[in-house]
Design a protein around this motif. Structure first.
Motif, PDB file in Angstrom:
ATOM      1  N   GLU A   1      -1.746   4.529   0.665  1.00  0.00           N
ATOM      2  CA  GLU A   1      -0.641   4.680  -0.273  1.00  0.00           C
ATOM      3  C   GLU A   1      -1.141   4.668  -1.704  1.00  0.00           C
ATOM      4  O   GLU A   1      -0.641   5.419  -2.552  1.00  0.00           O
ATOM      5  CB  GLU A   1       0.369   3.547  -0.057  1.00  0.00           C
TER       6      GLU A   1
ATOM      7  N   ASP B   1      11.122  -8.506  -1.215  1.00  0.00           N
ATOM      8  CA  ASP B   1       9.788  -8.365  -1.794  1.00  0.00           C
ATOM      9  C   ASP B   1       9.818  -8.192  -3.311  1.00  0.00           C
ATOM     10  O   ASP B   1       8.807  -7.838  -3.922  1.00  0.00           O
ATOM     11  CB  ASP B   1       9.054  -7.175  -1.158  1.00  0.00           C
TER      12      ASP B   1
ATOM     13  N   ASP C   1       4.664   0.815  -1.938  1.00  0.00           N
ATOM     14  CA  ASP C   1       3.991  -0.490  -1.926  1.00  0.00           C
ATOM     15  C   ASP C   1       3.312  -0.774  -3.261  1.00  0.00           C
ATOM     16  O   ASP C   1       2.301  -1.453  -3.319  1.00  0.00           O
ATOM     17  CB  ASP C   1       2.966  -0.539  -0.791  1.00  0.00           C
ATOM     18  N   ARG C   2       3.910  -0.227  -4.332  1.00  0.00           N
ATOM     19  CA  ARG C   2       3.266  -0.358  -5.629  1.00  0.00           C
ATOM     20  C   ARG C   2       4.279  -0.069  -6.722  1.00  0.00           C
ATOM     21  O   ARG C   2       5.113   0.829  -6.597  1.00  0.00           O
ATOM     22  CB  ARG C   2       2.108   0.639  -5.710  1.00  0.00           C
TER      23      ARG C   2
ATOM     24  N   LYS D   1       8.088   1.993   5.578  1.00  0.00           N
ATOM     25  CA  LYS D   1       7.405   0.732   5.864  1.00  0.00           C
ATOM     26  C   LYS D   1       5.936   1.033   6.065  1.00  0.00           C
ATOM     27  O   LYS D   1       5.561   1.878   6.889  1.00  0.00           O
ATOM     28  CB  LYS D   1       7.995   0.088   7.128  1.00  0.00           C
ATOM     29  N   LEU D   2       5.072   0.358   5.297  1.00  0.00           N
ATOM     30  CA  LEU D   2       3.641   0.619   5.363  1.00  0.00           C
ATOM     31  C   LEU D   2       2.914  -0.423   6.211  1.00  0.00           C
ATOM     32  O   LEU D   2       3.357  -1.563   6.328  1.00  0.00           O
ATOM     33  CB  LEU D   2       3.043   0.626   3.953  1.00  0.00           C
TER      34      LEU D   2
ATOM     35  N   ASP E   1      -0.735  -2.619   6.871  1.00  0.00           N
ATOM     36  CA  ASP E   1      -1.592  -3.387   5.956  1.00  0.00           C
ATOM     37  C   ASP E   1      -2.619  -2.512   5.251  1.00  0.00           C
ATOM     38  O   ASP E   1      -3.048  -2.819   4.142  1.00  0.00           O
ATOM     39  CB  ASP E   1      -2.309  -4.512   6.708  1.00  0.00           C
TER      40      ASP E   1
ATOM     41  N   GLY F   1      -2.097   0.438   4.140  1.00  0.00           N
ATOM     42  CA  GLY F   1      -1.447   1.354   3.206  1.00  0.00           C
ATOM     43  C   GLY F   1      -0.956   2.642   3.815  1.00  0.00           C
ATOM     44  O   GLY F   1      -0.401   3.478   3.101  1.00  0.00           O
TER      45      GLY F   1
END
Length: 822
Positions: free
Chosen positions: A253, A304, A360-361, A469-470, A472, A474
């Protein structure tokens, strides 16, 4: 920006013509040849000429003043302007009129080329693809001293009446240089000659491959994503590049989002002085602030979330004059205390415009010291805030409000699901002590506010938002649609009311602000919607006086039917784009007369401006709006509206690339999906399970020629009458995946629905034959153009709809084109 282009200026002449002269000539051609009407009332030609000479500045009031129209003449003028709008000769934008094809006075351009004289040419950052090819703008340098722009830069310009030359349709002077080309090139590291000679395969397919200096590869390996800078260029050879940074295998990702940041020119590294300023900031003490630390405000966010910029509380109003009423408190992080006008922090936030959210960032607008620490309303920690206290009656109508500068302490940090479960009787260790005294009063207040919302009837589109949904590492784990809870709706309505209160206060105090505006649909889009609805035996009332309730009635009729998603998406595409502007026209989608963004100053610069306005209006301190800001608000609004659009595109492109990479090992697999877009070029199909979007070229559908029927959003076989329509359920096979382009290509397996027989193809005048279609091998696997890009037509403040394909000329453009032919 929903501008419409009429056509190239200066046809048939080699002389350079000033933009204003061209606009006058085109307005004269589009109007009636009649002179002034009896009684010296202006003719259509007069009105169009005035609009052409004053793009973005001519409203009904200005026209009446210019031509001396008063009394009953205003009614006649109103009817004439309505007729011109219906015919597509003028468009209304922020209570001002422009011709279809005109650009607004101030907007953002990307500098993309130079003309034959070496002058810079720009393209509008935002452009409606249905309006035709993006116009070129001759970009004149700023009159102020300082660094001058170059290719690849981004600038804010104001249109001028300077000569445009041969290659541009408009001319504009730079008001501000927004962003310089960073010089870094992103690509995949490759090796030739047995792994000894490194070279770069650029992500941008328009760029050539580049030889890489082998002396320092930064531990990069074959296939790694890297960024390089040009170190030197041989006089006769290819450029030579040095690796600056290695991002690793392009399947993660982080690497995919890095591509989006690079492609859209999004700033993601804070300058040293910005970091130094943020680190030097100190926590706030009570001082002259009101002490709200005993008010049990709570934050409700995704699980999150790292920054918490809003907290809420509510209670029953004990005033006997307001029986059944409630008081709602909304506290928002006091970012203005830390980010002062003119500082490095402020300049950087202004340039970024907003935070950008990837799966995720987060690329924050402000450094973490500010966004995740000092301004985050952390549980049981003292934090500065600007709060609003709002009183609602039993029908959910706000009867008063007041703003306060406070020191608060969040009583609890909850997730949406956590709060929802607690109110439904499934409390955990944290929420069990909050149910009676905090959560139930908040939900009771929401029940009252919901009555007001239902009476207001905002546009209620049902378009589920898909999330990724990622794993671990990425890479993509799965795609899902999060459940829409009352907890989400509660916070949303509390924030809307706080935003309305901010706009009302600043307007009453005559303080300059950026409204969040959302214009009504254009006559052209409404006509297109009306044509579509007629294909499913539904009607759209007359365009006059359309409100969101009209669309909601249509949506309610198709709710839970097979056509529900189709109608939701078509209505979405008929809506205008929301933006920031100092001139208020209301918010159509929310059905509000005045609306501003106040509730997210950590991640939106527009909200920070509103906070400063409230500080000035309420006398909260000296860190409010600076002197002379009113003259700059239009330009700031254009900048941050463009930044918002850029962020949306980067976020969408990242999701597209991640899903394309995830599916690249499923070539040949079959899927169920729904047609989510129809163009002359083919079909866009969205898969049911993953939400992945892919393209089916029209040339690969059967053996018939499929023509595009705009009114019904369908491709129809010219001989077989097989029909593929927006919203149809289909089976497809994955034929090809291009991860870095974020594109998938499908083959359609489901036969089209049978329609009435006979050909109704209408080609060019004098021809009854359809245009030559691409046969097998012309546009098949690995040949031609197997992928097509989608365009986005967002509505209001919600998610964007997706469509694509060849541009559609406006009615005025078609008329101008026809007049040149004949």
């Amino acid at each position: 920006m929903n501008a419409r282009r009429i056509g190239p200026p200066g046809s048939g002449t080699k002389a350079k013509r000033p933009a204003v002269a061209r606009r006058k000539a085109e307005a004269k051609a589009a109007g009636t040849p009649a002179a002034r009407s009896p009684g010296n009332f202006p003719s259509r030609e007069d009105i169009l000429a005035f609009v052409a000479e004053n793009p973005g500045k001519a409203g009904k009031r200005e026209i009446a003043r210019h031509f001396g129209i008063s009394g009953a003449g205003r009614i006649q003028l109103k009817k004439m302007l309505k007729d011109l709008g219906t015919e597509g000769l003028v468009e209304k934008r922020q209570k001002r009129l422009i011709r279809p094809g005109d650009l607004p006075p101030v907007f953002v351009v990307n500098l993309v080329a130079r003309d034959q004289d070496g002058e810079l040419l720009g393209e509008p950052q935002e452009w409606d693809p249905e309006a035709g090819p993006c116009p070129k703008v001759l970009v004149l340098p700023s009159k102020a001293r300082g660094a001058q722009p170059g290719l690849g830069d981004r600038a804010l310009i104001r249109l001028t009446e300077a000569e445009t030359g041969f290659e541009a349709q408009y001319a504009g002077r730079i008001l501000k240089l927004l962003e310089r080309q960073q010089g870094a090139i992103l690509g995949i590291l490759r090796f030739r000659a047995g792994g000894k000679v490194p070279w770069l395969e650029p992500i941008d397919k328009k760029s050539r491959e580049i030889d890489v200096d082998p002396s320092d590869l930064k531990d990069a390996r074959e296939g790694d994503l890297v960024s390089v800078t040009i170190s030197r260029t041989g006089r006769y050879g290819a450029p030579r590049a040095e690796i600056v940074e290695r991002f690793g295998a392009p399947g993660s990702e982080k690497a995919i989002s890095e591509i989006a940041l690079h492609a859209h020119g999004i700033r993601h590294v804070f300058p040293r002085e910005v970091i130094e300023e943020s680190e030097a900031a100190k926590p706030v003490t009570l001082g002259k602030r009101e002490d709200w630390r005993q008010v049990p405000l709570i934050t409700i966010d995704p699980p999150d979330a790292k920054d918490h910029d809003d907290a809420v509380f509510a209670e029953r109003d004990e005033d006997p004059a307001n029986e059944g009423g409630h008081i709602v408190y909304v506290a928002i992080a006091d970012v203005a205390h830390y980010v002062r006008t003119g500082t490095a922090l402020d300049r950087e936030a202004h340039q970024r415009g907003n935070s950008v959210y990837f799966p995720d960032r987060v690329i924050p607008m402000l450094p973490e010291r500010i966004s995740n620490d000092l301004c985050s309303l952390r549980e049981r920690e003292d934090r500065p805030a600007i709060a609003v206290r709002m009183v609602f009656n039993a029908q959910g109508r706000k009867i008063e409000h007041s703003f306060h500068r406070v020191l608060m302490r969040s009583a609890a940090k909850l997730s949406y699901l956590q709060a929802q479960k607690a109110i439904e009787g499934i409390a955990d260790e944290k929420t069990e002590t909050l149910v009676e005294g905090v959560l139930k009063p908040i939900w009771a207040a929401y029940a009252v506010l919901k009555k007001g919302r239902d009476a207001r009837q905002p546009l209620e589109l049902d378009l589920p938002e898909r999330k990724i949904k990622l794993k671990d590492d990425g890479t993509v784990d799965h795609v899902y649609v999060p459940e829409r809870l009352d907890a989400h709706k509660l916070i949303e309505e509390f924030m809307i009311q706080a935003n309305v209160s901010a706009a009302e206060t600043l307007e009453k105090k005559k303080i300059g602000l950026l409204y969040r505006i959302h214009d009504a649909s254009t006559p052209e889009k409404l006509e297109s919607l009306k044509e579509f609805l007629s294909t499913i035996n539904m009607k759209l009332p007359s365009a006059g006086g359309l409100r969101p309730a009209v669309f909601n009635t249509i949506l309610e009729k198709v709710k839970d039917s097979a056509q529900s998603q189709l109608v939701n998406e078509v209505i979405l595409r008929s809506q205008a784009q929301a933006e920031y502007h100092p001139q208020n026209i209301g918010h159509f989608g929310l059905n509000l007369r005045r609306y501003a963004h106040f509730t997210s100053p950590i991640r939106r610069y527009a909200d920070l401006i509103v906070h400063r306005g409230l500080i000035t209006a309420m006398g909260f301190g000296k860190d409010g709006l600076p002197e002379g800001i009113e003259a700059k608000l239009e330009a700031i609004g254009a900048e941050i509206s463009a930044a918002e659009r850029r962020a949306m595109l980067a976020e969408r492109d990242t999701i597209d690339r991640l899903i394309a990479l995830w599916m690249s090992d499923q070539i040949g697999a079959t899927f169920k999906g729904r047609i989510g877009g129809v163009t002359k070029s083919g079909l866009f199909v969205r898969l049911n399970d993953s939400g992945a979007d892919g393209f089916v070229p029209a040339s690969t559908i059967g053996l018939d020629y499929y023509r595009y029927d705009e009114g019904s959003h369908a491709l129809i076989g010219d001989k077989t009458r097989e029909t593929y329509q927006l919203g149809d359920q289909v089976d497809v096979k994955l034929v090809e995946a291009a991860p870095f382009a974020g594109a998938l290509r499908f083959e359609i397996l489901t036969p089209g629905r049978k329609g009435p027989g006979g050909s109704t193809y209408k080609g060019r005048a004098g021809s009854s034959r359809p245009p030559k279609r691409n046969g097998p091998g012309r546009d098949g696997p690995g040949r031609g153009k197997p992928f097509a890009k989608r365009s986005e037509d967002p509505s209001g403040d919600g998610p964007g709809g997706k469509s694509g394909g060849p541009a559609k000329l406006s009615r005025a453009a078609r008329r101008a084109k026809a007049s040149k032919r004949g």
